[in-house]
Design an enzyme around this catalytic site. Structure first.
Site, PDB file in Angstrom:
ATOM      1  N   ASP A   1      41.505  44.244  34.822  1.00 17.44           N
ATOM      2  CA  ASP A   1      40.718  45.348  33.974  1.00 17.44           C
ATOM      3  C   ASP A   1      39.675  44.701  33.022  1.00 17.44           C
ATOM      4  O   ASP A   1      39.710  45.690  31.960  1.00 17.44           O
ATOM      5  CB  ASP A   1      41.894  45.935  33.304  1.00 17.44           C
ATOM      6  CG  ASP A   1      43.061  46.329  33.769  1.00 17.44           C
ATOM      7  OD1 ASP A   1      42.891  46.413  34.940  1.00 17.44           O
ATOM      8  OD2 ASP A   1      43.978  46.065  34.057  1.00 17.44           O
TER       9      ASP A   1
ATOM     10  N   LYS B   1      35.113  45.340  35.225  1.00 12.43           N
ATOM     11  CA  LYS B   1      34.325  44.876  36.914  1.00 12.43           C
ATOM     12  C   LYS B   1      33.679  45.986  37.569  1.00 12.43           C
ATOM     13  O   LYS B   1      32.639  45.627  37.550  1.00 12.43           O
ATOM     14  CB  LYS B   1      34.930  44.165  37.753  1.00 12.43           C
ATOM     15  CG  LYS B   1      35.468  42.730  36.955  1.00 12.43           C
ATOM     16  CD  LYS B   1      36.364  42.133  37.997  1.00 12.43           C
ATOM     17  CE  LYS B   1      37.679  43.031  38.471  1.00 12.43           C
ATOM     18  NZ  LYS B   1      38.856  42.516  37.528  1.00 12.43           N
TER      19      LYS B   1
ATOM     20  N   GLY C   1      41.970  48.870  40.328  1.00  8.45           N
ATOM     21  CA  GLY C   1      41.252  49.996  40.207  1.00  8.45           C
ATOM     22  C   GLY C   1      40.220  49.838  39.166  1.00  8.45           C
ATOM     23  O   GLY C   1      40.192  49.153  38.205  1.00  8.45           O
ATOM     24  N   HIS C   2      38.995  50.195  40.306  1.00  4.10           N
ATOM     25  CA  HIS C   2      37.578  50.666  39.558  1.00  4.10           C
ATOM     26  C   HIS C   2      37.334  52.317  38.813  1.00  4.10           C
ATOM     27  O   HIS C   2      36.759  53.172  39.992  1.00  4.10           O
ATOM     28  CB  HIS C   2      36.895  49.867  40.538  1.00  4.10           C
ATOM     29  CG  HIS C   2      36.862  48.462  40.694  1.00  4.10           C
ATOM     30  ND1 HIS C   2      36.319  48.445  42.198  1.00  4.10           N
ATOM     31  CD2 HIS C   2      37.702  47.567  39.955  1.00  4.10           C
ATOM     32  CE1 HIS C   2      36.790  46.448  42.281  1.00  4.10           C
ATOM     33  NE2 HIS C   2      37.339  46.510  41.350  1.00  4.10           N
TER      34      HIS C   2
ATOM     35  N   GLN D   1      40.744  41.947  40.302  1.00  2.00           N
ATOM     36  CA  GLN D   1      41.894  41.224  39.198  1.00  2.00           C
ATOM     37  C   GLN D   1      40.987  40.545  37.953  1.00  2.00           C
ATOM     38  O   GLN D   1      39.833  40.797  38.118  1.00  2.00           O
ATOM     39  CB  GLN D   1      42.627  40.873  39.925  1.00  2.00           C
ATOM     40  CG  GLN D   1      43.874  41.337  41.063  1.00  2.00           C
ATOM     41  CD  GLN D   1      43.355  41.286  42.245  1.00  2.00           C
ATOM     42  OE1 GLN D   1      43.005  41.068  42.359  1.00  2.00           O
ATOM     43  NE2 GLN D   1      43.778  43.500  42.155  1.00  2.00           N
TER      44      GLN D   1
HETATM   45  P1  IMP Z   1      50.132  42.573  42.689  1.00  2.00           P
HETATM   46  O1  IMP Z   1      48.874  42.179  42.671  1.00  2.00           O
HETATM   47  O2  IMP Z   1      50.410  44.565  42.493  1.00  2.00           O
HETATM   48  O3  IMP Z   1      51.585  41.577  43.102  1.00  2.00           O
HETATM   49  O4  IMP Z   1      51.445  42.167  40.906  1.00  2.00           O
HETATM   50  C1  IMP Z   1      50.921  40.797  40.109  1.00  2.00           C
HETATM   51  C2  IMP Z   1      50.556  41.142  39.438  1.00  2.00           C
HETATM   52  O5  IMP Z   1      49.130  41.069  39.482  1.00  2.00           O
HETATM   53  C3  IMP Z   1      50.596  42.009  38.078  1.00  2.00           C
HETATM   54  O6  IMP Z   1      51.482  41.203  36.437  1.00  2.00           O
HETATM   55  C4  IMP Z   1      50.036  43.771  38.189  1.00  2.00           C
HETATM   56  O7  IMP Z   1      50.108  43.901  36.814  1.00  2.00           O
HETATM   57  C5  IMP Z   1      48.636  42.180  38.227  1.00  2.00           C
HETATM   58  N1  IMP Z   1      47.658  42.955  38.708  1.00  2.00           N
HETATM   59  C6  IMP Z   1      47.480  43.200  40.197  1.00  2.00           C
HETATM   60  N2  IMP Z   1      46.132  44.291  39.747  1.00  2.00           N
HETATM   61  C7  IMP Z   1      45.686  44.242  38.885  1.00  2.00           C
HETATM   62  C8  IMP Z   1      43.954  44.643  38.343  1.00  2.00           C
HETATM   63  O8  IMP Z   1      43.751  45.200  38.994  1.00  2.00           O
HETATM   64  N3  IMP Z   1      44.102  44.482  37.465  1.00  2.00           N
HETATM   65  C9  IMP Z   1      45.442  44.334  36.214  1.00  2.00           C
HETATM   66  N4  IMP Z   1      46.359  43.478  36.396  1.00  2.00           N
HETATM   67  C10 IMP Z   1      46.519  43.286  38.485  1.00  2.00           C
END
Ligand code: IMP
Length: 420
Positions: free
Chosen positions: A13, A16, A40-41, A225
């Site tokens: 977040d 990017k 989420g962009h 991420q």
């Molecule tokens: P997962 O990727 O859904 O398995 O989540 C694993 C961890 O990564 C969790 O803490 C999510 O909140 C975090 N996470 C996954 N994708 C994002 C992102 O795009 N932005 C921020 N946190 C993310």
């Protein structure tokens, strides 16, 4: 422009999407190399906000080819939804503009179920995943029982694969979690119908990317991420299931390290995190609330409120090493306007009882002016310039792009790199 990897340096977040959108003006192709619709962009172009989870952020530039690389995990229903949204908005992606690797793994409905059910079963001990099936899909990929997008093109082969894989999933769902099972034929029908709609976009991402490179064009490798959600280098186990660091671009997009010229780290002017896990500079109470409110720190994917805290120099120094950062782009600097003092963590001390890091802060002078209308670095208030210069000095990487608002035009460039 050179070939660039763009990565998040914190916990995701960082903004990017906006930076990729700005840079993609100078690129021939943008390729996503890992993650899925957990990302989420948010892009704001001409005042219109668009959120993408899978389609690369270059999609709003018609001249830029957008690629979903082999290292991404794709929920076909979500991808089709994004394509439909673009069609509705009068910007239909031509098959030549959007290419999805047929090697990318498919997130099946049982992956989403397992993600949700596992998190629920763990109660307060969960990872706080986005529940989009990301972890279970990557598990299956590594365990060699995954389904790839190319498999959706061949009904009988898909049926044969799922015949092997599905019984185990159904047993887990029904016996362990008491959830309903999937019917093989229904699942095959559903996946084949997604495959039929996606067929015009599927292809060989490696051919496309290397074609651009060989013609002397420039490719932007778009990470999702952030560095500290990396499965190897992040705050394990509170991480995502892919390699989010710059090295992941090679494996996930199918290029060698020698194909990459620059690595740009995106860093927020403060820090946020969604989900569970360590966050040494997190602030509670009014200060944290203020950052969340002014920065609109709510997840673009899940809507969850983000945890907020101050800039963490040791964290970004580590990110610089892990990614081989050549430059930094700082986002959301405008959110700090109006704070009389801005704490920055410059080092950690160790808690003598459990060894956990205790941040040591230095306070920087704040600035009261609204900076969202600034159009050049020189127009920023002196305290704001000092904040940027001090941070780049402490981190050891120069900050060459500064974002002062969500719009494309609210982007200040330093140096010549981004304009050549
Ligand atoms: P997962 O990727 O859904 O398995 O989540 C694993 C961890 O990564 C969790 O803490 C999510 O909140 C975090 N996470 C996954 N994708 C994002 C992102 O795009 N932005 C921020 N946190 C993310």
């Amino acid at each position: 422009m050179p070939n660039i990897v763009v990565v998040g340096t914190q916990w995701g977040d960082e903004g990017k999407g906006k930076v990729v959108d700005v840079l993609s003006r100078h690129c021939d192709a943008v390729i996503r190399f890992q993650g899925g619709n957990n990302a989420g962009h948010t892009l704001v172009v001409d005042g219109i906000k668009s959120i993408f989870h899978l389609i690369p952020s270059g999609i709003l530039r018609p001249s830029c080819r957008c690629v979903i690389g082999p290292g991404v995990v794709v929920d076909p229903e979500v991808l089709l939804g994004e394509i439909d949204k673009l069609i509705e908005a009068g910007r239909p992606p031509e098959p030549g503009q959007l290419l999805v690797s047929s090697q990318a793994h498919v997130i099946l409905p049982y992956h989403c179920d397992l993600d949700r059910l596992r998190e629920r079963a763990l109660g307060g001990q969960g990872i706080g995943t986005t529940k989009r099936g990301i972890g279970p899909c990557y598990e299956d990929k590594v365990a060699r029982r995954g389904i790839r997008l190319g498999d959706l093109m061949h009904r009988s082969a898909l049926q044969a694969r799922l015949q092997v894989v599905l019984p185990e999933k159904n047993r887990m769902l029904t016996e362990w979690y008491g959830a309903p099972a999937y019917d093989l034929d229904e699942l095959v029908d559903r996946m084949v119908s997604f495959g039929e709609r996606l067929a015009p976009y599927l292809g060989d991402a490696i051919e496309l990317v290397h074609g651009v490179l060989e013609r002397g064009g420039s490719v932007l490798f778009e990470g999702a991420q952030g560095t500290f959600l990396d499965v190897d280098h992040g705050t394990y186990p509170y991480v995502t299931s892919s390699s989010t660091v710059a090295g992941g671009a090679c494996a996930g997009a199918g290029v060698g390290p020698t194909d990459i010229d620059e690595v740009i780290g995106i860093v927020k002017a403060y820090t946020t995190r969604v989900g569970a896990g360590p966050f040494p500079t997190e602030v509670q109470g009014e200060s944290g609330e203020r950052l969340r409110r002014v920065g609109q720190e709510f997840g673009a994917t899940t809507g969850r409120p983000r945890r907020c805290g101050w800039f963490d120099v040791p964290l970004i120094r580590r990110a610089a090493r892990l990614n081989g950062l050549t430059r930094l782009a700082m986002t959301k600097l405008d959110v700090l306007s109006g704070l009389p003092k801005i704490p920055v963590c410059v080092r950690y001390e160790r808690d003598p009882t459990d060894g956990s890091p205790i941040p040591v802060y230095t306070e920087f002078e704040g600035w009261s002016q609204d900076i969202t209308q600034c159009t050049s670095f020189e127009q920023l208030p002196p305290a704001c310039v000092a904040y940027i210069k001090e941070l780049q000095e402490l981190v050891g990487v120069s900050i060459e792009l500064i974002s002062v608002g969500p719009g494309r035009e609210q982007t200040l460039l330093r140096g010549s790199f981004f304009t050549t």
